[in-house]
Design an enzyme around this catalytic site. Structure first.
Site, mmCIF file in Angstrom:
data_model
loop_
_atom_site.group_PDB
_atom_site.id
_atom_site.type_symbol
_atom_site.label_atom_id
_atom_site.label_comp_id
_atom_site.label_asym_id
_atom_site.label_seq_id
_atom_site.Cartn_x
_atom_site.Cartn_y
_atom_site.Cartn_z
ATOM 1 C CD GLU A 45 -2.952 1.582 0.410
ATOM 2 O OE1 GLU A 45 -2.733 1.477 -0.650
ATOM 3 O OE2 GLU A 45 -4.006 1.323 0.773
ATOM 4 C CB THR B 7 -3.873 8.139 -2.596
ATOM 5 O OG1 THR B 7 -4.638 7.096 -3.112
ATOM 6 C CG2 THR B 7 -3.879 8.113 -0.852
HETATM 7 N N1 HSE Z 1 -6.830 7.125 4.638
HETATM 8 C C1 HSE Z 1 -6.187 7.493 3.003
HETATM 9 C C2 HSE Z 1 -6.765 8.118 2.905
HETATM 10 C C3 HSE Z 1 -6.878 6.686 2.436
HETATM 11 O O1 HSE Z 1 -7.650 9.848 2.821
HETATM 12 O O2 HSE Z 1 -5.970 9.227 2.310
HETATM 13 C C4 HSE Z 1 -6.746 6.073 0.927
HETATM 14 O O3 HSE Z 1 -7.215 5.502 0.172
#
Ligand code: HSE
Length: 307
Positions: free
Chosen positions: A129, A182
């Site tokens: 990840e 992200t």
């Molecule tokens: N918690 C993370 C974000 C999840 O919101 O950046 C992204 O996959």
């Protein structure tokens, strides 16, 4: 012991409105399929990728990176081949990289006779990840591996709490076909937040968790709100406010950005309401020139499963 298994690695919704980087839940109708096979030749090889254009080199592929982390630690007496049938579009905000990262380690663990528990698997999956999001977070991985709703109490050392799933809860999702990385949607977030917002947010996290434990749908409705992250990230998602208003008007308990977007999720009490909500949000996006897909899913309380 089996030499090959096929698995379903589900899509997931991270953050669940107020729980940035800690809350998540698992979807049922959307996910990748993967085949993991033991080989005599040592090492990790990705032999097939269908659906999206992703790297075959294990070191550059999230499924490969998590597999290598586990493989190097366990040093088994065999190697593994991985086939990825990618259905979750990368950059969709519904845990595409997590499904790959979790799927490879889950499959290898099964083929090795399950030496690792779910927390240990999540730890290895976090290495994969991290390749995608440039930071190790487990709020998509934990629901993919444990199923249902999860709360990442701590990422290091990793501690995952499994939360109950009220039986009438259904999710609706809309995935506008634009890509948001992200890493980029994290970069626009503030480093410091006003205390008043923090108080609202942690009250919502606490009451959301309480609502899940007591199947209190009214409390869930009051708690599904994000006053910290959404104001920044919604600017990346066209028509976010219109979708949210339409969803709430159609009866959704709450509506927020799924993970880092662009997908938007809603939770509803009953499947019928979730479907009414789906129609309402389709209407909003039909009036735009952006392509989109919608889904209705029950909450998947099992997580990754063998097919
Ligand atoms: N918690 C993370 C974000 C999840 O919101 O950046 C992204 O996959």
């Amino acid at each position: 012991m089996k030499n090959e298994i096929k698995i379903f690695s589900p899509a997931t919704v991270a953050n669940v409105a107020c729980g940035f980087d800690v809350l998540g839940f698992c979807l049922d109708t959307i996910g990748d399929e993967m085949v993991i096979r033991k080989t005599q030749e040592k090492g990790i090889k990705i032999t097939k990728i269908e659906g999206y254009d992703l790297p075959f080199e294990a070191e550059k592929n999230v499924a490969g990176v998590s597999a290598l982390a586990m493989y190097n630690a366990l040093q088994p007496d065999c190697g593994f081949e991985i086939e990825i049938y990618k259905k979750i579009k990368p950059g969709s905000g519904i845990g595409s990289s997590s499904a790959s990262a979790a799927g490879s380690v889950f499959g290898m663990n099964e083929l090795l006779g399950n030496p690792l528990n779910k927390t240990e698997l999540t730890n290895y999956a976090m290495k994969g990840e991290a390749l995608a999001s440039k930071c190790e977070h487990a709020d998509n991985l934990a629901p993919a591996i444990f199923g249902g709703f999860t709360l990442v109490k701590s990422a290091c050392p990793l501690k995952v709490l499994e939360l109950p799933t009220p039986s009438d809860l259904f999710a609706t999702l809309i995935h506008p076909q634009i890509e948001i990385k992200t890493s980029e949607s994290r970069a626009i977030l503030p480093k410091d937040i006003p205390l008043a917002n923090a108080i609202t947010q942690w009250a919502n996290v606490g009451s959301l968790v309480h609502g899940l434990h007591t199947s209190d749908y009214d409390l869930l409705k009051e708690s599904l709100s994000d006053v910290i992250i959404e104001p920044y990230r919604k600017q990346l998602i066209p028509h976010f406010d219109d979708v949210k208003s339409a969803a709430l008007e159609a009866g959704a308990l709450g509506c927020a950005i799924s993970g880092s977007g662009p997908s938007i999720f809603m939770l509803s009490k009953t499947e019928a309401t979730a479907k009414t909500v789906e129609q309402a949000i389709r209407k909003v996006y039909s009036q735009t020139d952006i392509k989109f897909e919608t889904y209705v899913s029950k909450i998947n309380t099992q997580g990754i499963r063998i097919l």
